[in-house]
Scaffold this motif. Structure first.
Motif, PDB file in Angstrom:
ATOM      1  N   PRO A 142       0.802  -1.243   0.000  1.00 31.34           N
ATOM      2  CA  PRO A 142       0.000   0.000   0.000  1.00 31.34           C
ATOM      3  C   PRO A 142       0.831   1.287   0.000  1.00 31.34           C
ATOM      4  O   PRO A 142       0.339   2.336  -0.414  1.00 31.34           O
ATOM      5  CB  PRO A 142      -0.812  -0.129   1.302  1.00 31.34           C
ATOM      6  CG  PRO A 142      -0.931  -1.598   1.523  1.00 31.34           C
ATOM      7  CD  PRO A 142       0.364  -2.163   1.065  1.00 31.34           C
ATOM      8  N   TRP A 185       1.408   1.456  -3.824  1.00 31.83           N
ATOM      9  CA  TRP A 185       0.165   1.490  -4.600  1.00 31.83           C
ATOM     10  C   TRP A 185      -0.995   1.737  -3.631  1.00 31.83           C
ATOM     11  O   TRP A 185      -1.664   0.793  -3.179  1.00 31.83           O
ATOM     12  CB  TRP A 185      -0.044   0.171  -5.353  1.00 31.83           C
ATOM     13  CG  TRP A 185       1.051  -0.101  -6.348  1.00 31.83           C
ATOM     14  CD1 TRP A 185       1.184   0.443  -7.583  1.00 31.83           C
ATOM     15  CD2 TRP A 185       2.162  -0.991  -6.166  1.00 31.83           C
ATOM     16  NE1 TRP A 185       2.310  -0.046  -8.207  1.00 31.83           N
ATOM     17  CE2 TRP A 185       2.936  -0.930  -7.347  1.00 31.83           C
ATOM     18  CE3 TRP A 185       2.598  -1.836  -5.138  1.00 31.83           C
ATOM     19  CZ2 TRP A 185       4.103  -1.664  -7.524  1.00 31.83           C
ATOM     20  CZ3 TRP A 185       3.756  -2.563  -5.307  1.00 31.83           C
ATOM     21  CH2 TRP A 185       4.493  -2.460  -6.485  1.00 31.83           C
ATOM     22  N   PRO A 186      -1.261   2.989  -3.303  1.00 34.97           N
ATOM     23  CA  PRO A 186      -2.272   3.325  -2.273  1.00 34.97           C
ATOM     24  C   PRO A 186      -3.676   2.865  -2.623  1.00 34.97           C
ATOM     25  O   PRO A 186      -4.519   2.726  -1.728  1.00 34.97           O
ATOM     26  CB  PRO A 186      -2.209   4.862  -2.206  1.00 34.97           C
ATOM     27  CG  PRO A 186      -0.861   5.209  -2.769  1.00 34.97           C
ATOM     28  CD  PRO A 186      -0.575   4.195  -3.809  1.00 34.97           C
ATOM     29  N   ASN A 187      -3.967   2.655  -3.887  1.00 32.89           N
ATOM     30  CA  ASN A 187      -5.337   2.304  -4.286  1.00 32.89           C
ATOM     31  C   ASN A 187      -5.628   0.805  -4.184  1.00 32.89           C
ATOM     32  O   ASN A 187      -6.717   0.371  -4.562  1.00 32.89           O
ATOM     33  CB  ASN A 187      -5.587   2.770  -5.721  1.00 32.89           C
ATOM     34  CG  ASN A 187      -5.518   4.302  -5.842  1.00 32.89           C
ATOM     35  OD1 ASN A 187      -5.907   5.017  -4.910  1.00 32.89           O
ATOM     36  ND2 ASN A 187      -5.033   4.794  -6.978  1.00 32.89           N
TER      37      ASN A 187
END
Length: 464
Positions: free
Chosen positions: A37, A40-42
């Protein structure tokens, strides 16, 4: 490694692989849930690892079993990476089918397919790397000869040649053939002499063309010496009464044991020896300091006394003690031979004039023996076992049966130690206690001897 040792090594490898698989599953979840995360926070949040416990419970214990079934642990030396990949793929299909069946029929959920895919990738890579390291270690062992077990091969010249030619590289790598004895042409005394000179741990008989009476005589010599006798028995068509069978290089072997067999109990004994020695070393460190300072002040010379003693199968090693005698003690031993109070090859006298004052106290309290904890840590001694004798005393043993006390590692304490030590003047009685220990060995017996050692030391029952 031979027979049961191979089996134990296989089990240890499988246990290691199980731990490796469990770690890969945990690490895959950690990478996906904690680290991913950040980049790639989404990404969709996945459930906690607790929901993967049932997968771990299936994969960790059973995957090594399936790997063994598919031959992943065999033929390590000649196996190609392609073969290993094929076996891993077959195992993945089998385990995937099992997990899929549980999902379908038991309605158990796999919360994150990405974790499973990542875990499979990590685990496959880890298993291949572990195998590559093991293969390279084996090849180095073959190239350098390190860690080989010293053995003697005996039989007819023809049988010995066939036996060695048919030996697989993996098996050959574990053995150092210290002597070859043609028992059709040489007397059994040559075999006994070879056992003494080589400190071999076993004799392998490849004797298809040797009269059974001759083999029996040679096996009895091994029994007397306390050395295992392995007979190539693939020519037997029927079972023999009360045999112990093993396998060496694919050949059926008839084994005559007169010492504790290779087992998990012996493995645990070795682990306990080192852990116990390290713990005792740390606990007794103040006594080491007191003894070292005391010896330095009480007598000129080194703090420690080193002497070559006979270890497992008579192999010499350097044993350590705190020095309790004057520096010229060894040179004066010959002058005192007439005062020896022990029969047989052992030299002991009461109130030995070579011992200085503090040394007598160190011996009475057994503090002088503490440096032997280092010998235990180095694997040369055990916490419990027959006391190691000087090499020159072993060479004076006249009865071959008494050498059987060399068939196990020497120890810090033993039955003789807790029975009276210097109160026993008869060497035959001393050896009888050692052989009683060997014939009845168990972890429980070791524990009982260790428990009895402390009161014996406090009572000051002499010293070795």
């Amino acid at each position: 490694m031979l027979g049961r040792r191979q089996e134990i090594n296989l089990q240890l490898t499988e246990l290691f692989d199980s731990a490796l698989l469990g770690f890969c599953l945990w690490f895959a979840h950690f990478l996906r849930s904690t680290l991913a995360p950040y980049f790639w926070p989404n990404l969709v949040e996945i459930p906690p690892i607790e929901e993967l416990y049932w997968v771990i419970a299936v994969v960790v214990p059973f995957t090594p079993i399936v790997l063994e079934y598919r031959g992943f642990y065999t033929n390590l030396y000649h196996k190609t990476p392609a073969t290993s990949l094929r076996q891993l793929g077959e195992t993945l299909v089998i385990m995937g089918t099992v997990i899929g069946a549980m999902v379908v029929f038991l309605k158990w959920n796999v919360p994150s397919r990405s974790v499973v895919i990542l875990a499979v990738t990590l685990a496959g890579t880890a298993l291949l790397l572990r195998e590559a390291w093991q293969r390279e270690t084996l090849r180095c062992q073959i190239a350098t000869g390190r860690g080989r077990e010293r053995v003697i091969v005996a039989g007819s010249a023809q049988d010995l040649e066939i036996f060695e030619d048919q030996m697989p590289p993996e098996q050959r790598a574990s053995m150092d053939v210290a002597a070859r004895i043609d028992i059709t042409q040489q007397p059994v005394s040559d075999l006994v002499k070879a056992m003494h000179e080589t400190a071999a741990s076993r004799v392998i008989f490849a004797a298809q063309h040797v009269h059974f009476g001759r083999i029996e005589e040679a096996v009895q010599a091994c029994e007397t010496e306390g050395v295992e006798a392995w007979v190539v028995a693939d020519f037997f068509q029927t079972a023999i009464a009360r045999p112990t069978f093993d396998v060496l290089g694919g050949k059926l072997m008839l084994v005559f044991h007169c010492t504790p067999q290779v087992s998990w109990s012996l493995v645990f004994k070795g682990i306990f020896d080192r852990i116990g020695a390290l713990a005792l070393l740390l606990i007794t460190m103040p006594l080491w300091i007191v003894a070292a300072v005391g010896v330095r002040l009480a007598s000129k010379g080194p703090v420690f006394f080193r002497q070559e003693r006979a270890g497992l199968y008579g192999k010499p090693f350097m044993m350590w003690k705190f020095r309790t005698m004057h520096s010229d003690a060894e040179s004066k031993r010959v002058e005192l031979e007439s005062l020896n109070e022990m029969d047989g090859p052992v030299f002991k006298i009461k109130d030995d004039p070579r011992i200085f004052g503090l040394g007598r106290w160190l011996r009475k309290t057994s503090i002088d023996e503490l440096p032997q904890l280092l010998n235990v840590l180095w694997g040369e001694m055990s916490l419990v076992g027959p006391r190691p004798l000087p090499v020159y005393e072993i060479e004076r043993i006249e009865k071959h049966a008494q050498r059987r006390r060399l068939s196990v590692k020497p120890g810090l304490t033993c039955l003789w130690q807790v029975t009276g030590r210097n109160g026993i003047k008869n060497f035959e009685e001393w050896v009888a206690l050692d052989l009683k220990y060997i014939d009845n060995w168990s972890l429980w017996l070791d524990l009982k001897i260790l428990v009895k050692t402390l009161p014996a030391v406090f009572r000051g029952l002499g010293a070795s």
